[in-house]
Every structure is written in C-alpha cells, then in structure tokens.
Design a protein around this motif. Structure first.
Motif, short mmCIF file in Angstrom:
data_model
loop_
_atom_site.label_atom_id
_atom_site.label_comp_id
_atom_site.label_asym_id
_atom_site.label_seq_id
_atom_site.Cartn_x
_atom_site.Cartn_y
_atom_site.Cartn_z
N PHE A 144 0.62 -1.28 -0.26
CA PHE A 144 0.07 0.06 0.00
C PHE A 144 1.23 1.68 -0.18
CE2 PHE A 144 -2.21 -2.99 3.19
CZ PHE A 144 -2.91 -4.09 2.09
N GLU A 145 2.12 1.29 -0.47
CA GLU A 145 3.41 2.34 -0.83
C GLU A 145 2.29 3.54 -1.23
OE1 GLU A 145 6.02 1.42 -3.40
OE2 GLU A 145 7.82 3.09 -2.64
N GLU A 146 0.91 3.19 -1.72
CA GLU A 146 -0.05 5.24 -2.16
C GLU A 146 -0.04 5.38 -1.00
OE1 GLU A 146 -0.06 2.18 -3.07
OE2 GLU A 146 -2.49 1.77 -2.89
N LEU A 147 -0.33 5.38 -0.03
CA LEU A 147 -1.08 5.30 1.31
C LEU A 147 0.03 6.45 2.47
CD1 LEU A 147 -3.46 2.50 2.95
CD2 LEU A 147 -3.82 4.11 1.29
N GLY A 148 1.33 6.61 1.48
CA GLY A 148 2.25 7.28 1.85
C GLY A 148 2.75 6.65 3.84
N ALA A 149 2.24 7.60 4.73
CA ALA A 149 2.19 7.44 6.68
C ALA A 149 1.35 6.36 6.70
CB ALA A 149 2.58 8.47 6.98
N GLU A 150 0.63 6.03 5.99
CA GLU A 150 -0.90 5.35 6.04
C GLU A 150 -0.39 3.75 5.16
OE1 GLU A 150 -4.39 6.25 7.89
OE2 GLU A 150 -4.41 7.61 5.89
N ALA A 151 0.73 3.33 5.26
CA ALA A 151 1.26 1.98 4.70
C ALA A 151 1.65 0.88 5.16
CB ALA A 151 2.63 2.52 3.19
N LEU A 152 2.03 0.23 4.73
CA LEU A 152 2.17 -1.30 6.10
C LEU A 152 3.54 -1.46 5.40
CD1 LEU A 152 1.26 -3.96 6.99
CD2 LEU A 152 0.52 -4.87 5.42
N TYR A 153 4.09 -1.09 6.64
CA TYR A 153 6.02 -1.61 7.01
C TYR A 153 6.76 -2.52 7.76
CZ TYR A 153 5.39 3.68 4.84
OH TYR A 153 5.70 4.61 4.47
N ARG A 154 7.66 -2.30 7.38
CA ARG A 154 8.42 -3.92 8.07
C ARG A 154 9.25 -3.23 8.91
NH1 ARG A 154 9.93 -7.80 4.72
NH2 ARG A 154 8.23 -9.15 4.63
N LEU A 155 9.54 -3.33 10.60
CA LEU A 155 10.85 -2.29 10.58
C LEU A 155 11.16 -3.68 11.43
CD1 LEU A 155 9.09 -0.18 12.87
CD2 LEU A 155 9.72 0.13 10.86
N GLU A 156 12.76 -3.62 11.51
CA GLU A 156 14.45 -4.38 12.00
C GLU A 156 13.83 -3.22 13.19
OE1 GLU A 156 14.28 -7.53 12.09
OE2 GLU A 156 12.94 -7.78 10.18
N VAL A 157 14.14 -4.40 14.84
CA VAL A 157 14.01 -3.21 15.82
C VAL A 157 15.27 -3.69 16.57
CG1 VAL A 157 12.24 -1.52 16.36
CG2 VAL A 157 11.83 -3.93 17.33
N GLU A 158 15.71 -2.51 17.34
CA GLU A 158 16.79 -3.61 18.54
C GLU A 158 15.83 -2.72 20.49
OE1 GLU A 158 20.75 -3.98 16.71
OE2 GLU A 158 20.88 -3.42 18.35
N ASN A 159 15.76 -3.73 21.05
CA ASN A 159 15.39 -3.33 22.48
C ASN A 159 14.00 -1.98 22.01
OD1 ASN A 159 16.96 -5.20 23.64
ND2 ASN A 159 18.29 -4.31 23.62
N PHE A 160 13.52 -1.89 21.25
CA PHE A 160 12.36 -1.16 20.89
C PHE A 160 11.38 -1.03 22.76
CE2 PHE A 160 7.93 -0.03 19.61
CZ PHE A 160 8.83 1.43 18.83
#
Lengths: 175, 276
Positions: A144-160
């Motif tokens: 859903f890239e066209e949604l901008g900030a509302e798109a679906l993202y995958r994050l890799e996090v450390e000690n979030f």
C-alpha cells in the motif's frame, strides 16, 4: 519495574506471561499499520486475496512515520491512538497477531478479545517519537505504498521500549 | 505603504513549519522536566522518555512527534500593509515547501480520504489589525489530542459549576488517548463557532500566562487542580502530570447561551510566531 526481553516471532507462552505494568524490550520484526492499512487488509480478506504478510505470532505497531532524513532509516515514529483500530482488532487477532503497540485505552470489548486470543496490548510513549526512532534499525514498505505514512511497513528493531498495558489475565495499566 | 512579497510569506511559513516541529518552547520543556523530577514509578519512566525526546529532536533535527499535524495559521494583517497576492495561497505554498521532510497528514475529502501529499490545505484564520506588519502564528496540531476535544452549548443556569463539570467530562473521556501531560484550552462564551476559536487561541498563550479577567483566572487555577486530581497521569498510567496548564479565554454571549469549548493540546505543544 520488571523489564522483559521479547523477540519475534513471538513465543505465545511468553506473551501469556507478560503482566500489565512491565517494560518490554522488543528485538526483531515489527509490522506497522494504522487505519487505512487495516481497512485495506480487511478488503483483501473479503475479496479472498492473499495478504502481503503472514502475521502469525507477530507484532502490529499502530504508527505512521515521518519521512526519513539523510542517513536515518526512518523519521520520527511514535505511537498513534489505538482506539481507532478497535474495530479491526478481531480481524488481526484471527490473523495471528499476538502483540499490539499503540497509545491510549482500548474499548472493553477489545480487552476481552485480547484475553480470548492470548494476546497483549502494550503502549509506547506518545510524543517520544525521536526517542523510539533510535531503536529502529531498518524500515521497509511492504504494501500500500500509495498510502504514504499510512502504508504497511516492516521494521527491524533492537530493544524497542514499550510497556504492557492490557495482559491476558485482564489486568490494565490505565487509571 | 509597506509591501510584502509572496516569496517572503512562502519562505517564512516554510521556516515556521520546520522549526515549530523540531522544538517546543523552553518554558514547556522546563515544566516537563520539573514533572519528571517530581514523578515516580511508571510515570517517571515515561516522562524521562519525553524529556530525552525533547533533546534528541533538536540534535537529530527530526520532528518531536511523527504526527506533524494539520497546520493552523493565524494571520494578523496590518491595514497599512499592501498585499497584492492571495495570502492564503502563499501560506499553503509555504506549508507544502515546509513539509517536504515532515509527515503529510491531510486528506483531500474527509470521506474519500485521499492524501493531498503536501499537507495542504492549512487552516487559516485572518484578522485585520492596525499598523504595517504581518504577524504569522503557526501551530501544527496532531490528531491525538484534537480528536478528544469537545464543545457544548450549556444552559446559563448551570453557571461556573456546569462549566467545570463539562470540562472534567471531556478530560475524563480523553484519558490517555490525548497524550497527557496536556495543556487545556477553554473557550467560554461567544456562540457555536466562536467558543472553539477562543479555546484554540487560548492554547497559543504562553504557559505561565494568566487570564486577565479574575473569574477566568480563578477558573484556570481551579480546573488545573481538579484535572490533576483525576490522577490520569502521563499517557493515562496514573500520576501527577495529567495537565501542565489550563488556559481560559472568554467572550460576551447571548442572554440565552453559555457555549463552552475544550481544546486539548498534548505535551508536544508546537507554535511559533513571526512578525514581518
């Protein structure tokens, strides 16, 4: 305060053991979705289309990032108000999500659903968006890239850093 | 007659958008730090993140909050100033430029919900004033606290107690959703559209500023105490820091009316003014 480490995909027994008020340090993958992405996922399910991601034993973070600047992998990335996603929570639980992160109280029916599905709701600190940005190592838009900030993202996090708000026993962090 | 150029307005609005999103007023930072020192437990831990966040945003030049808001702009236009262009168009061009690296959070139609992709349009309020200056006060407003705000047409018979009850009702419904510690802007009087404007303008006042009218000033003090006694605390987890300040702005009203508006502002209380 008790601090617990959590890695993804989540161990369901560990999730069930989390208690309201505990701090969790999450390492691994976090999926990011807010209103519009939830709506799209619902429409895809209704149309019988395959989803862009397998959410079994995964984490959903209610968030819409600001743009990345310079060398940063992501911009500011604090939580949004979770209550707006209450109507979509059962759908996400059915898809296997075991931990939701956002801010603010949930509806009583959502607290009930969490218990029934052995899932937990945690909160991040609203307005601590640069603080939280430090723990994000990668950010990738997966649908859903066209949604901008509302798109679906995958994050890799450390000690979030997040705090358990509603646990599987029905305890709550809120006043 | 003094003139001002289109480009000056565009550039200044763009600058205000960027700078207002990276830092809040030192006075608010200090009060948050004092609350952090005075708090305990979970709230203490959360306030620490907020205190660190205020420093990190400046260092990294990232917005304090990912929700960089819809932009609210108050223009005070001097009657001796010559403006030969559409000032609202200039403001919007400035917002579009200023938001290049900020989040675009505006949809074009509230039901179609398609992002305008440049964070325009801004919400622009214009007022003519004496003199030859243009004052631009800009306040990006996130939705978390805005969504929990409220307005009600009360009956004059309920008086000051009725006003207090309504304000507390709004705060109790907002709880942790509005990102406390919050600043509460209250508009009393006017009419259906005036009261929310008063509440919004109240939020632009400096944190330590007290209302001129003794009744409003008393209400500010009493409501701040009453709101903090609710014990909602930072992010709703309980504690001492539900509200940092209450600001009351009032205006004359009809003999049959008592409009009251409550505009909640989260701790990321962004606003910046330029006088051109």
């Amino acid at each position: 305060m008790k601090t617990r480490d959590l890695i993804t995909p989540l161990d369901t027994a560990l999730v069930a053991d989390l208690r309201s008020g505990e701090k969790i340090l999450i390492s691994g993958t976090i999926y990011v979705a807010r209103d519009a992405a939830h709506k799209r996922i619902g429409e895809m399910l209704e149309a019988g289309l395959p989803l862009p991601v397998d959410l079994k034993n995964q984490i959903i973070y209610y968030m819409g990032p600001s743009p990345a600047i310079g060398e940063e992998v992501i911009g500011s990335c604090g939580p949004t108000t979770s209550a707006r996603m209450d109507p979509y929570t059962e759908m996400m639980l059915d898809l296997g999500v075991k931990l939701f992160i956002g801010k603010g109280e949930r509806a009583p029916y959502v607290e009930q659903l969490l218990q029934e599905h052995g899932a937990v709701y945690a909160i991040a600190v609203g307005g601590a968006a640069v603080y939280l940005q430090q723990f994000v190592k990668t950010c990738e838009c997966i649908a859903f890239e066209e949604l901008g900030a509302e798109a679906l993202y995958r994050l890799e996090v450390e000690n979030f850093e997040v705090f358990v708000a509603n646990d599987v026993q029905g305890n709550t962090i809120f006043q | 007659m003094r003139t001002i150029s289109y480009d000056t307005v565009v550039n200044q609005v763009a600058r205000l958008c960027q700078e207002s999103n990276m830092a809040i007023e030192p006075e608010i930072v200090s009060v948050l730090e004092a609350k952090f020192e005075a708090s305990s437990g979970l709230e203490h831990e959360m306030l620490q993140q907020i205190v660190i966040n205020n420093k990190l945003a400046g260092e990294k030049q990232l917005p304090l909050c990912q929700d960089t808001g819809i932009v609210v702009v108050f223009l005070e236009i001097g009657t001796e100033l010559h403006i030969d262009f559409d000032i609202e168009a200039a403001v919007n061009a400035g917002v579009a430029e200023g938001y290049t690296y900020l989040r675009k959070s505006v949809v074009g139609h509230p039901l179609e919900r398609v992002n305008t992709k440049d964070n325009t349009p801004a919400i622009v309020h214009q007022r003519l004033v004496a003199g030859d200056k243009l004052t631009i006060s800009l306040a990006p407003k996130g939705a978390g606290s805005e969504n929990m705000s409220g307005m009600k047409m009360l009956s004059p018979s309920v008086g000051v107690d009725g006003v207090k009850d309504y304000v507390l009702e709004v705060i109790k419904a907002a709880k942790g959703k509005a990102c406390p510690p919050m600043i509460v802007g209250i508009g009393i009087g006017g009419n259906f559209e005036k009261a929310p404007m008063l509440a919004k303008e109240a939020l632009l006042r400096p944190l330590s500023d007290e209302a001129d009218h003794p009744l409003d000033k008393k209400l500010e003090q009493e409501l701040l105490r009453a709101i903090n006694e609710l014990g909602i605390g930072t992010m709703g987890v309980g504690g001492i820091a539900t509200a940092l300040a209450v600001k009351v702005n009032s205006f004359p009203c009809h003999i049959a009316s008592l409009p009251v508006a409550v505009n909640i502002q989260c701790h990321v209380a962004r606003h910046l003014t330029a006088v051109l």
